[in-house]
Design an enzyme around this catalytic site. Structure first.
Site, PDB file in Angstrom:
ATOM      1  N   ASP A 155       0.824  -1.202   0.000  1.00  0.00           N
ATOM      2  CA  ASP A 155       0.000   0.000   0.000  1.00  0.00           C
ATOM      3  C   ASP A 155       0.860   1.255   0.000  1.00  0.00           C
ATOM      4  O   ASP A 155       0.551   2.230  -0.696  1.00  0.00           O
ATOM      5  CB  ASP A 155      -0.934   0.006   1.216  1.00  0.00           C
ATOM      6  CG  ASP A 155      -1.684   1.322   1.332  1.00  0.00           C
ATOM      7  OD1 ASP A 155      -2.405   1.670   0.385  1.00  0.00           O
ATOM      8  OD2 ASP A 155      -1.517   2.009   2.351  1.00  0.00           O
TER       9      ASP A 155
ATOM     10  N   ARG B  34       0.244   6.396  -6.838  1.00  0.00           N
ATOM     11  CA  ARG B  34      -1.050   6.994  -7.164  1.00  0.00           C
ATOM     12  C   ARG B  34      -1.014   8.509  -6.982  1.00  0.00           C
ATOM     13  O   ARG B  34      -1.644   9.260  -7.726  1.00  0.00           O
ATOM     14  CB  ARG B  34      -2.143   6.392  -6.287  1.00  0.00           C
ATOM     15  CG  ARG B  34      -2.490   4.948  -6.643  1.00  0.00           C
ATOM     16  CD  ARG B  34      -3.269   4.270  -5.529  1.00  0.00           C
ATOM     17  NE  ARG B  34      -4.427   5.048  -5.135  1.00  0.00           N
ATOM     18  CZ  ARG B  34      -4.903   5.098  -3.897  1.00  0.00           C
ATOM     19  NH1 ARG B  34      -4.299   4.439  -2.924  1.00  0.00           N
ATOM     20  NH2 ARG B  34      -5.956   5.818  -3.626  1.00  0.00           N
TER      21      ARG B  34
ATOM     22  N   SER C 157      -6.597   0.699   0.243  1.00  0.00           N
ATOM     23  CA  SER C 157      -5.527   1.334   1.008  1.00  0.00           C
ATOM     24  C   SER C 157      -5.900   1.445   2.486  1.00  0.00           C
ATOM     25  O   SER C 157      -5.133   1.063   3.371  1.00  0.00           O
ATOM     26  CB  SER C 157      -5.241   2.720   0.423  1.00  0.00           C
ATOM     27  OG  SER C 157      -4.279   3.405   1.187  1.00  0.00           O
TER      28      SER C 157
END
Length: 434
Positions: free
Chosen positions: A161, A168, A183
């Site tokens: 994550d 991201r 996440s």
């Protein structure tokens, strides 16, 4: 299996297989899959989405990418809560002791803040001596003895994550709901709780600005939790104005203590009772919501929740006299009133702007290296629906300078007025259980 085929399948709208998702997460975590291919998949997910099975498998793969916290040494059904963030959100300091007062263990792993105010740990450190770093043995012993402990996250939780979020953040794919849900839930699931209550914020001060998006995120996270064997409930609560009247660190602790001592700050008390009631029902302490609510309201009013907070502070080395006498909490040098330039009814308070004003004062961090000033913050004097005359105080800034001009300007930008009566906003929009 080739990564290009996984990207191709998702780009064309296909549901990925469990094996494809696990191949991607393992490969990217190990460094075998390059950023450019991971970015391509993130963008494909952004546009094509994921079904509940895909999202659950992605979350589980992120959990399995690192350590998980073993809380089996804690007696009873362990329940956790998570907020998607907001301005003036000091709910943990009320809900934790409230749930503990009902005999339900709360083993909370929290982080520091980056933004308008400090995180849970930063706020607690406004109390002299309070230790948020402790051994696993002490953490478990504290929960078993006092039903509540709050500590910094330890170990290598969900490293996949961390890598994916950083990617991201720079590829315009943060807002993909399956990726947000995965996440958040990967870290919650890795933290070892048996059940989870999610406080999903909606509005101007929230990550999700619309009720529709907030509901979609809440449903996604509840589905993940339930699919992976953790009873999960989500509450969608309003963040179109700050929660309560205090924004900052020491002053948020003070307001939380006020509630634990029976103060009737409507939105703060109501949301705390709502979250705590669902937590205790999930843990099996009560048969239904109404029974939980009656008992927990009584525990706020009879001092049991406050005493649970005191014992938590003492157990973690904090100076409990700062809770018994709130004037001992850090105090700012100057108190600057920001007044209204017009009359009417408060129609809007941009919570994000209030948060930014607090950060300008030093209550939050613009970068990870910034130091938190526990004493500074903001006290709101007028909220949505209140009547305002020209010259009335809207907020008081607690500052280390006499003229915090940037914060004053930001506060004035945050308020909008109407000549017509304005209803107070709905606090709790929905509760989602499946």
């Amino acid at each position: 299996m080739r990564m290009v085929d996984v990207i191709h399948n998702k780009r064309n709208g296909q549901a990925l297989t469990n094996e494809e998702i696990e191949f991607f997460v393992k490969g990217y975590t190990k460094g075998d899959i390059p950023d450019y291919q991971a970015s391509a998949l993130m963008m494909a997910i952004y546009f094509q989405g994921m079904n509940p099975r895909e999202t659950a498998v992605l979350t589980k793969a992120m959990v399995d990418s690192g350590e998980t916290i073993d809380l089996s040494g804690i007696q009873g059904h362990k329940v956790d809560k998570h907020s998607t963030g907001g301005v003036g959100d000091k709910i943990t300091f009320i809900v934790g002791p409230l749930v503990a007062s009902a005999g339900v263990p709360v083993a909370k792993m929290s982080g520091r803040g980056l933004g308008h105010t400090g995180g849970t740990l930063d706020k607690l450190e406004a109390i002299d001596g309070l230790q948020i770093e402790m051994s696993k043995e002490k953490f478990i012993n504290n929960v078993n003895k006092h039903k509540l402990a709050v500590a910094g996250q330890t170990g290598n939780l969900a490293p996949a994550d961390k890598k994916l979020y950083a990617l991201r953040d720079v590829t315009a794919t943060v807002e993909a709901i399956p990726l947000i849900a995965g996440s958040i839930m990967s870290k919650k699931l890795a933290s070892g709780a048996d059940s989870i209550v999610l406080d999903v914020k909606t509005g101007s001060g929230a990550f999700m600005k619309t009720l529709e998006d907030s509901e979609a995120l809440a449903k996604e996270m509840v589905a993940i939790g339930n699919n992976l064997g953790r009873k999960t409930v989500a509450i969608i609560s309003d963040m179109n104005q700050p929660l309560g009247f205090e924004v900052g660190n020491a002053n948020e602790i003070k307001e939380a203590v006020d509630i634990l001592q029976g103060a009737k700050v409507d939105d703060l008390r109501e949301l705390s009772l709502e979250i705590a009631s669902h937590m205790t029902v999930l843990a099996g302490a009560f048969s239904d919501y109404d029974e939980a609510r009656i008992t927990l309201e009584a525990n706020l009013d009879n001092g049991q929740a406050f005493e649970a907070f005191r014992q938590f502070i003492i157990a973690q080395g904090g100076d409990v006299s700062m809770i018994d006498d709130k004037t001992k909490l850090p105090q700012a040098k100057f108190h600057v009133d920001v007044t209204a330039d017009e009359e009417g009814f408060v129609a809007e308070i941009d919570a994000e702007s209030i948060g930014t004003a607090a950060m300008y004062l030093g209550a939050g961090r613009a970068t990870k290296e910034d130091e938190i000033n526990h004493a500074v913050g903001i006290t709101l004097k007028k909220k949505i629906g209140d009547t305002v005359q020209k010259g009335d105080v809207l907020v008081t800034l607690h500052a280390d300078s006499e003229s915090p001009e940037n914060s004053i300007k930001k506060v004035k930008q945050a308020y909008r007025f109407s000549s017509e009566h304005v209803d107070r906003p709905t606090l709790i929009h929905k509760v989602i259980r499946d």
